[in-house]
Write an enzyme that holds these catalytic residues in place. Structure first.
Site, short mmCIF file in Angstrom:
data_model
loop_
_atom_site.label_atom_id
_atom_site.label_comp_id
_atom_site.label_asym_id
_atom_site.label_seq_id
_atom_site.Cartn_x
_atom_site.Cartn_y
_atom_site.Cartn_z
N GLU A 268 0.83 -1.20 0.00
CA GLU A 268 0.00 0.00 0.00
C GLU A 268 0.86 1.25 0.00
OE1 GLU A 268 -2.98 -0.17 -0.82
OE2 GLU A 268 -3.15 -2.33 -0.56
N HIS B 250 1.69 2.36 -3.43
CA HIS B 250 0.66 3.24 -4.00
C HIS B 250 0.83 4.66 -3.46
CE1 HIS B 250 -1.70 0.15 -6.00
NE2 HIS B 250 -1.95 -0.50 -4.88
N HIS C 53 3.41 6.55 -5.23
CA HIS C 53 2.92 6.94 -6.55
C HIS C 53 2.11 8.25 -6.45
CE1 HIS C 53 1.28 4.94 -10.53
NE2 HIS C 53 2.04 5.98 -10.77
ZN ZN Z 1 -2.72 -2.48 -4.63
#
Ligand code: ZN
Length: 656
Positions: A447, A450, A453
């Site tokens: 996670e 992410h 990102h």
């Molecule tokens: Zn994911």
């Protein structure tokens, strides 16, 4: 209404939503005012008599709907993480209105006519313009009035059904919980765990996690209790079968309206996969080897058990085999995985080594729940980058699984820096430190991939900010971040005993990594079965009605060659929230599709010396910072220096 906190931008740092001030009664008026404002803005854009330019059309659309955006972002985050009866009512009421609203923009003929005339020579603008055109065509901009009217009906009904599906699941997690009167039936759990399950009426309730194989199945020694737990898991929210069948039929009809043979074809057209054939070719390469692996594993487990095993036995006996073969189990490693330390000395540490960033807890800033922690993120030169929020614990009012979402999208257009949130579902201990399983540690790193990102996004427009990339690409950076879980320098830094501070003994580390390929047959089959189930529902031709969803499910798995009796799909139809209550319909294949890019990238990091600042910088510059502002496969090629190949993935999964 002047005091409604959504009407003006938040004055908190980074425009963090002012959770302390937000009350349930603020949402509906803010949603409605936000929609009205955006419609007026859109009317002005569409009604202009000047020749359309990029700025007065596309950029103007990007600038529109700020109140709605702030409201929806905060609301849907709360609806997932900290819901209530009131929030669920609002969601039911507002979901169809939001669908109508988005349709009224994308089906606005005057607006569409202007968008078609816009030209630009700037590459980032050209890419965004193309996205807008695809969005409008895919939303039905080119259809006749009658077709558009039917499309609106379909969208509204789908949105209503999807909310119903999700809410039934949230209720089922506690209502379908395993309840026992005699704590002896929970043999296999430690006393602290048993105490945490005790209810006011003296019974013990174990809530369901959102996937089929409940983690407790690996611990509960009583076979009959395991069977009961398993049956509750696969049988939860039975009303959802009918909702799912109805949704699949509506989606097929919508695909036909838009000129596609089925919903899957419609979905993949704007993904990196592009065609259903490409997806099927990929899945076809994996099914046979995965089923053979699982078959071998089932034989081993039967030997261990002394009888042919059932699905509810698999986790228990695989844990026994793992103990016997690798001489370790979760209870041996958990003392070394203390939540705070995993973040500070593992996840944040790795990010520091790779990207030069640092994290400081901001206890002066509040989340939507006392358990939410807020961190400020700084660049290597000390400049402020954004906020990272962490909500680690499971709650009855939180949906299952783990996920990341943005609370503020980075964009140069608004000069906004990112605020991102990670949700996990770790059981909160009654007292003492929070110790994680190895799986939970991996999920936390995932996670956070992410989150990076989102945090590193450096793009002009909100539409393409951060994780706004195709679904079959978005899991790629997060999967890459999992590689640092067992990276020696990282592991040695965070895996320390919560009482003694001793590092994890070398032989335990060895066992942990040696056991990584263990049970891969099971994991691959349960994932592929769910993927192929999703696929079967969304390859239905328009007009094909499914009367018996359970029979359809069984036949689909059989036909796809993935019906292994001891391994059920990771999600059955009735609790497959990804595809019936989330954005992953005909998209669950994305995880393995992304894993091709992930395996390629992990190989690149290893070839280039692993955890190094230059490597992180290269990945950040070419990939993480670009969000969806260019063709995702170009970003991959710029990073990797070649086209993606499937071989690294096959090797990793033991499928070569
Ligand atoms: Zn994911």
């Amino acid at each position: 209404m002047a005091e409604n906190p959504f009407f003006a931008p938040s004055d908190l740092p980074y425009e963090l939503p002012p959770f302390a001030e937000i009350r349930e009664e603020h949402y509906l008026p803010a949603f409605r005012r936000g929609m009205a404002e955006q419609l007026a803005e859109v009317e002005a854009i569409a009604g202009s008599t000047e020749p359309p330019t990029f700025d007065d059309t596309i950029a103007a659309l990007e600038r529109s709907g700020r109140v709605l955006d702030r409201t929806a972002t905060a609301f849907f985050s709360i609806a997932s993480s900290n819901s209530s009866d009131g929030i669920m009512e609002i969601e039911k009421e507002i979901s169809p209105e939001l669908t109508r609203h988005s349709d009224s923009i994308r089906l606005n003929r005057a607006l569409w006519a202007r968008i078609k005339q816009v030209t630009t020579s700037d590459p980032e603008e050209a890419w965004l313009l193309q996205k807008y055109r695809e969005d409008f065509i895919r939303a039905g901009a080119d259809l006749s009035e009658t077709e558009q009217a039917r499309l609106r009906e379909l969208n509204e009904e789908l949105s209503r059904l999807s909310t119903e599906f999700a809410q039934a699941l949230l209720k089922a997690a506690t209502e379908a919980a395993l309840v026992v009167k005699d704590p002896a039936e929970l043999d296999g759990f430690d006393q602290a765990r048993i105490d945490s399950l005790r209810q006011d009426d003296g019974t013990y309730a174990l809530p369901l996690l959102n996937f089929t194989a409940q983690p407790a199945l690996s611990q509960l020694t009583n076979r009959e209790v395991r069977r009961r737990l398993f049956e509750l898991s696969v049988g939860r929210a039975p009303g959802n079968f009918a909702i799912a069948a109805r949704m699949a039929a509506l989606r097929a009809e919508r695909a036909a309206l838009l000129g596609f043979p089925d919903h899957a074809s419609y979905v993949v057209a704007d993904q990196t996969a592009k065609t259903v054939e490409a997806v099927e070719e990929m899945l076809g390469q994996l099914v046979g080897p995965a089923v053979r692996n699982a078959g071998r594993e089932a034989e081993e487990l039967a030997q261990q058990a002394g009888f042919p095993i059932e699905p509810w036995d698999w986790p228990y006996y695989s844990e026994q085999v793992r103990k016997a073969r690798y001489d370790f189990d979760d209870s041996a490693v958990r003392p070394y995985f203390e939540l705070e330390r995993v973040y500070r000395d593992g996840i944040f540490f790795a990010a520091g080594k790779l990207y030069g960033v640092t994290f400081e807890e901001r206890s002066d800033l509040a989340g939507y729940h006392p358990d939410v922690k807020v961190f400020e993120v700084f660049e290597e030169d000390g400049s402020a980058l954004g906020l990272f929020l962490l909500d680690p614990y499971a709650r009855a009012n939180k949906r299952g699984g783990a996920w990341m979402n943005n609370l503020v999208d980075q964009s140069l257009l608004f000069g906004l820096r990112p605020v991102v949130l990670n949700n996990l579902n770790v059981t909160k201990p009654a007292s003492g430190p929070t110790l994680l399983t190895y799986d939970e540690v991996t999920t936390a790193f995932h996670e956070f991939g992410h989150a990076l990102h989102g945090l590193f996004s450096k793009v002009r427009f909100p539409r393409v900010s951060g994780t706004s990339v195709p679904r079959d690409f978005v899991e790629y950076p997060s999967q890459v971040n999992e590689m640092w879980v067992t990276w020696p320098e990282v592991l040695a830094n965070y895996a320390r005993h919560h009482e003694t501070g001793e590092p994890m003994p070398a032989e335990l580390v060895e066992k942990l990594t040696a056991a990584e390929t263990f049970n891969q047959g099971f994991k691959t089959v349960e994932y592929l079965a769910a993927t192929l189930l999703d696929w079967a529902w969304h390859r239905l031709a328009p007009g094909e009605e499914v009367a018996d969803a359970e029979a359809f499910e069984a036949a689909a798995l059989e036909r796809a060659g993935i019906a292994v009796p001891q391994v059920r799909p990771r999600y059955r139809t009735n609790y497959f929230a990804h595809i019936f209550a989330g954005g992953y319909s005909a998209g669950y294949y994305s995880y393995i599709w992304s894993e091709v890019l992930d395996a390629e990238s992990v190989e690149w990091f290893k070839e280039n010396g692993g955890l190094r600042r230059e490597n992180g910088e290269h990945f950040r510059r070419e990939l993480l910072s670009r969000g969806g502002s260019l063709d995702p496969l170009s970003a991959f090629r710029n990073f990797r220096g070649r086209e993606p190949r499937i071989e690294p993935l096959l090797k990793r999964r033991g499928l070569d």
